[in-house]
Design a protein around this motif. Structure first.
Motif, PDB file in Angstrom:
ATOM      1  N   SER A  13       0.832  -1.204   0.000  1.00 49.82           N
ATOM      2  CA  SER A  13       0.000   0.000   0.000  1.00 49.82           C
ATOM      3  C   SER A  13       0.866   1.253   0.000  1.00 49.82           C
ATOM      4  O   SER A  13       0.533   2.260  -0.651  1.00 49.82           O
ATOM      5  CB  SER A  13      -0.928  -0.007   1.223  1.00 49.82           C
TER       6      SER A  13
ATOM      7  N   SER B 209     -10.583  -2.001   7.154  1.00 47.28           N
ATOM      8  CA  SER B 209     -10.209  -2.547   5.844  1.00 47.28           C
ATOM      9  C   SER B 209     -11.278  -3.481   5.300  1.00 47.28           C
ATOM     10  O   SER B 209     -11.563  -3.478   4.090  1.00 47.28           O
ATOM     11  CB  SER B 209      -8.873  -3.289   5.958  1.00 47.28           C
TER      12      SER B 209
ATOM     13  N   THR C 103      -1.753  -0.655   7.421  1.00 39.94           N
ATOM     14  CA  THR C 103      -2.495  -0.766   6.164  1.00 39.94           C
ATOM     15  C   THR C 103      -3.727   0.136   6.181  1.00 39.94           C
ATOM     16  O   THR C 103      -4.022   0.840   5.201  1.00 39.94           O
ATOM     17  CB  THR C 103      -2.911  -2.218   5.913  1.00 39.94           C
TER      18      THR C 103
ATOM     19  N   ARG D 287      -4.483   3.340   3.793  1.00 44.68           N
ATOM     20  CA  ARG D 287      -5.697   3.348   2.976  1.00 44.68           C
ATOM     21  C   ARG D 287      -6.525   4.602   3.256  1.00 44.68           C
ATOM     22  O   ARG D 287      -7.085   5.206   2.339  1.00 44.68           O
ATOM     23  CB  ARG D 287      -6.526   2.093   3.260  1.00 44.68           C
TER      24      ARG D 287
END
Length: 336
Positions: A44, A230, A286, A290
């Motif tokens: 990412s 996520s 992550t 994001r």
């Protein structure tokens, strides 16, 4: 002492190597989860910050190798120390950690999809079925009653809230028709996160402090928010106010838990149970990246970089210390 339960394990009679295999905890699959999560976080980072792609690729291969190695080791335990496996599975705390190999199988398809889509889909299907059955079994066991409040530790989050890992790989697997399955995992994970977090917080507030060997597992309390963010974004395809709320809760819990764990190296000798901190941290990295991609500015980017650095430094330290222990012949000592 058992690093998950705080109890002294009973090993079958045999050679030292047999005793070492018998001491191998299923929670060691947490190292696979941590390395996989870190590989995904750096992937990412490559997309958002344009860091070199070989970092994520290299970590991905390390995660795959770790999965093969830990699977082989635990398979030997199943074959040579079946009683120890059965006792571990039936334990009210340690038994929950049998969700870690299933979560590993759900995460690995994110790395395998670029290598072989059929293999990645097969892994995911096995993990989704196994995780669903295991979650059903654990909830059924809880509902039979006779649970002790002292057993309500963060390890309880793994088997049911672990269902949040089901939707993560579906976009990479190109299976849009399984949206209902993604919603199934998302709904179960988020629903059970509420009562479990309440029980765990109650135990932490009103019971005796957790043993030192269990303190790393406190970081698991990040998972419902980091993985939940996520999973929700992967299932719905966008980041809305609810996803933003999960992200904000993740940051708050990260600040609280980092404060609790900062003195851990000084108060507890290294054990493989420390790997419990790895996946929640990498999942937080992550999620932070994001969210920074959704709302790019110097604050969200700065938070994403900070969380990624923390996760990378911690997991690198865990990996180096584990390999150092193996090289010095301390494998059994760091596992028990």
């Amino acid at each position: 002492m058992n690093t998950i339960t705080g109890e002294k394990p009973a090993f079958p009679a045999g050679t030292a190597s047999t005793s070492t295999i018998a001491a191998l905890p299923v929670a060691l699959f947490g190292s696979v989860m941590g390395l996989t999560g870190l590989a995904l976080a750096w992937r990412s980072a490559h997309a958002h910050f344009s860091v070199p792609s070989w970092i994520g690729a290299g970590l991905g291969w390390m995660a795959i190798f770790a999965f093969v190695a830990v699977t082989a080791g635990y398979a030997c335990k199943v074959l040579t120390a079946g009683t120890a496996v059965r006792d571990e599975f039936n334990h009210p705390i340690a038994g929950n950690m049998f969700g870690t190999p299933l979560i590993s199988i759900l995460l690995l398809p994110l790395l395998l999809a670029d290598l072989s889509l059929p293999l990645a889909r097969a892994f995911w299907a096995a993990g989704a079925i196994g995780m669903s059955v295991f979650a059903w079994f654990i909830v059924s066991r809880w509902m039979r009653g006779a649970q002790q409040p002292v057993h309500a530790t963060p390890a309880w989050i793994v088997p049911v809230v672990g269902m949040l890992d089901v939707p993560l790989a579906l976009p990479a697997l190109q299976w849009p028709r399984l949206h209902g399955v993604a919603m199934f995992g998302l709904a179960i994970g988020l629903f059970f996160a509420l009562p479990l977090m309440t029980l765990i917080l109650s135990r932490l507030m009103f019971q005796e402090p957790m043993p030192e060997s269990l303190r790393p597992s406190l970081m698991i309390m990040l998972a419902p928010f980091a993985v939940g963010f996520s999973a929700y974004a992967s299932t719905t395809g966008h980041v809305d106010d609810f996803a933003t709320a999960l992200y904000m809760l993740m940051l708050f819990m990260l600040a609280v838990l980092l404060g609790r764990l900062r003195n851990l190296p000084a108060c507890s000798t290294f054990k493989v149970s420390w790997w419990a901190v790895s996946f929640p941290l990498s999942a937080s990295a992550t999620a932070a990246i994001r969210y920074a991609s959704h709302s790019p500015n110097r604050y969200t980017d700065g938070i994403a970089i900070a969380v990624l650095v923390i996760a990378t430094v911690v997991i690198a330290g865990l990996l180096i210390r584990t390999l150092w222990g193996i090289a010095r012949g301390e494998l059994r000592a760091v596992m028990t």
